[in-house]
Design a protein around this motif. Structure first.
Motif, PDB file in Angstrom:
ATOM      1  N   ILE A 152      -4.389   1.147  -3.674  1.00 59.28           N
ATOM      2  CA  ILE A 152      -3.872   0.081  -2.918  1.00 59.28           C
ATOM      3  C   ILE A 152      -2.578  -0.313  -3.544  1.00 59.28           C
ATOM      4  CG2 ILE A 152      -4.113  -2.109  -1.843  1.00 59.28           C
ATOM      5  CD1 ILE A 152      -7.054  -1.561  -1.910  1.00 59.28           C
ATOM      6  N   ARG A 153      -1.621  -0.143  -2.819  1.00 61.93           N
ATOM      7  CA  ARG A 153      -0.148  -0.542  -3.496  1.00 61.93           C
ATOM      8  C   ARG A 153       0.085  -1.729  -2.973  1.00 61.93           C
ATOM      9  NH1 ARG A 153       4.571   2.855  -4.914  1.00 61.93           N
ATOM     10  NH2 ARG A 153       2.945   4.219  -4.616  1.00 61.93           N
ATOM     11  N   ASN A 154      -0.037  -2.756  -3.985  1.00 59.97           N
ATOM     12  CA  ASN A 154      -0.066  -4.216  -4.020  1.00 59.97           C
ATOM     13  C   ASN A 154       0.423  -4.574  -5.560  1.00 59.97           C
ATOM     14  OD1 ASN A 154      -0.243  -6.947  -4.596  1.00 59.97           O
ATOM     15  ND2 ASN A 154      -1.580  -7.196  -2.748  1.00 59.97           N
ATOM     16  N   TYR A 155       2.022  -4.962  -5.619  1.00 60.58           N
ATOM     17  CA  TYR A 155       2.685  -4.879  -6.892  1.00 60.58           C
ATOM     18  C   TYR A 155       1.952  -6.120  -7.882  1.00 60.58           C
ATOM     19  CZ  TYR A 155       5.971  -1.349  -5.326  1.00 60.58           C
ATOM     20  OH  TYR A 155       6.290   0.009  -4.741  1.00 60.58           O
ATOM     21  N   VAL A 156       1.698  -7.031  -7.169  1.00 61.57           N
ATOM     22  CA  VAL A 156       1.201  -8.003  -7.794  1.00 61.57           C
ATOM     23  C   VAL A 156      -0.210  -7.929  -8.424  1.00 61.57           C
ATOM     24  CG1 VAL A 156       0.226 -10.435  -7.522  1.00 61.57           C
ATOM     25  CG2 VAL A 156       2.399  -9.897  -6.608  1.00 61.57           C
ATOM     26  N   GLN A 157      -1.113  -7.252  -7.756  1.00 64.33           N
ATOM     27  CA  GLN A 157      -2.346  -7.000  -8.091  1.00 64.33           C
ATOM     28  C   GLN A 157      -2.178  -5.814  -9.183  1.00 64.33           C
ATOM     29  OE1 GLN A 157      -5.208  -5.229  -5.338  1.00 64.33           O
ATOM     30  NE2 GLN A 157      -6.480  -4.212  -6.904  1.00 64.33           N
ATOM     31  N   ASN A 158      -1.484  -4.741  -8.946  1.00 70.99           N
ATOM     32  CA  ASN A 158      -1.121  -3.445  -9.685  1.00 70.99           C
ATOM     33  C   ASN A 158      -0.698  -3.973 -11.049  1.00 70.99           C
ATOM     34  OD1 ASN A 158       0.108  -1.748  -6.833  1.00 70.99           O
ATOM     35  ND2 ASN A 158      -1.940  -2.205  -7.479  1.00 70.99           N
ATOM     36  N   GLY A 205     -10.259   1.012 -14.552  1.00 71.63           N
ATOM     37  CA  GLY A 205      -9.328   2.051 -14.279  1.00 71.63           C
ATOM     38  C   GLY A 205      -9.213   2.462 -12.749  1.00 71.63           C
ATOM     39  N   GLY A 206     -10.105   2.020 -11.974  1.00 74.17           N
ATOM     40  CA  GLY A 206     -10.151   2.221 -10.528  1.00 74.17           C
ATOM     41  C   GLY A 206      -8.940   2.023  -9.564  1.00 74.17           C
ATOM     42  N   PRO A 207      -8.221   0.808  -9.972  1.00 75.71           N
ATOM     43  CA  PRO A 207      -7.204   0.362  -8.884  1.00 75.71           C
ATOM     44  C   PRO A 207      -5.886   0.951  -9.154  1.00 75.71           C
ATOM     45  CG  PRO A 207      -8.469  -1.769  -9.855  1.00 75.71           C
ATOM     46  CD  PRO A 207      -8.946  -0.404 -10.720  1.00 75.71           C
TER      47      PRO A 207
END
Length: 263
Positions: A152-158, A205-207
């Motif tokens: 899921i491309r969410n830069y804050v979460q990533n 590692g999943g995200p």
């Protein structure tokens, strides 16, 4: 340790790390590979064993940092001289690029078969074959062999995911008490670190695919962009900063936390 020891150890060690780690990704991903679809467990244990092998090889020479986030954490902790940090980082990036090229050489036939397979091409958006356009495609069909990408491309979460995972790795290394003075992980330390990497892959590692190492991602991503692979698609440079910034912040946090809580 001398500058030549650092350069040789980190270059060879990081090359082996990426060769074996990227190699398991290629084995699981590419058509005509005997390990095709072996799954996430194979990848996580493959990367863990890659760390173990590389650490054994490089430990006596350079201390087997193999990762700018580890080097930064050790510099903040005091076990590595700040003056040696640029050499560590440059050697690690060079080694990562060499390792990625060796993965390509090893799986050259499989890359060709995979990237010319009608089923693979049909599953990709048409514009992914256009690597020279200004708005480069996000990711090609084999980019995951070379570098990481988010589900899921969410830069804050990533970024947060990479910070957390890398902080766990670096703090686990620092608290072993085997890196004092930059003299290396030692035999037991290398084994412990490899198991920590497996644990991080399975649990965290999943995200994002757990880069937890800036050169592990950047070096192979550069190689992906340069290699003459047909229909390879884009290298997803819009995401490339995440596995650089996140791990470096995580390594710095681990070094600071170690100084506050464990010294």
């Amino acid at each position: 340790m001398s500058s030549s020891d650092i350069f040789i150890g980190e270059t060879i060690g990081t090359a082996v790390l990426i060769l074996l780690g990227g190699g398991v990704c290629a084995a699981v991903t590419l058509k005509r590979s005997k390990a095709k679809d072996a799954g996430w467990l194979a990848i996580t244990f493959g990367w863990g064993f890659a760390v173990l092998t590389a650490a054994y090889l490089a430990g006596s020479l350079s201390g087997a940092h193999l990762n700018p986030a580890v080097t930064l954490g050790l510099a903040i902790e005091g076990g590595t001289k700040w003056g040696n940090v640029p050499l560590y980082l440059a050697s690690q990036l060079l080694g990562a690029m060499i390792g990625a090229v060796l993965v390509w050489v090893t799986y050259m036939g499989q890359f060709k078969a995979h990237l010319t397979d009608p089923e693979i091409l049909a599953a990709q958006p048409a514009e992914e074959g256009m690597i020279d356009q200004k708005a480069a495609p996000a990711a090609g069909p084999v980019l995951g062999i070379f570098s990481t990408g988010p589900e899921i491309r969410n830069y804050v979460q990533n970024v947060a995911t990479e910070i957390i995972a890398t902080a766990v790795l670096v703090l686990a290394i620092l608290t072993q008490g085997l890196n004092d003075g930059g003299n290396g992980l030692g035999v037991l330390g290398a084994l412990i670190t490899s198991l920590v990497v497996v644990a991080i892959g399975l649990s965290l590692g999943g995200p994002t695919g757990y880069a937890i190492n800036p050169v592990r991602d950047l070096g192979p991503r550069i190689v992906h962009a340069l290699l003459p692979l047909p229909n390879k698609g884009g290298s997803d440079w819009s995401y490339a900063w995440v596995p650089i910034v996140g791990p470096l912040i995580g390594g710095a946090i681990a070094g600071g936390l170690y100084n506050v809580a464990f010294k």
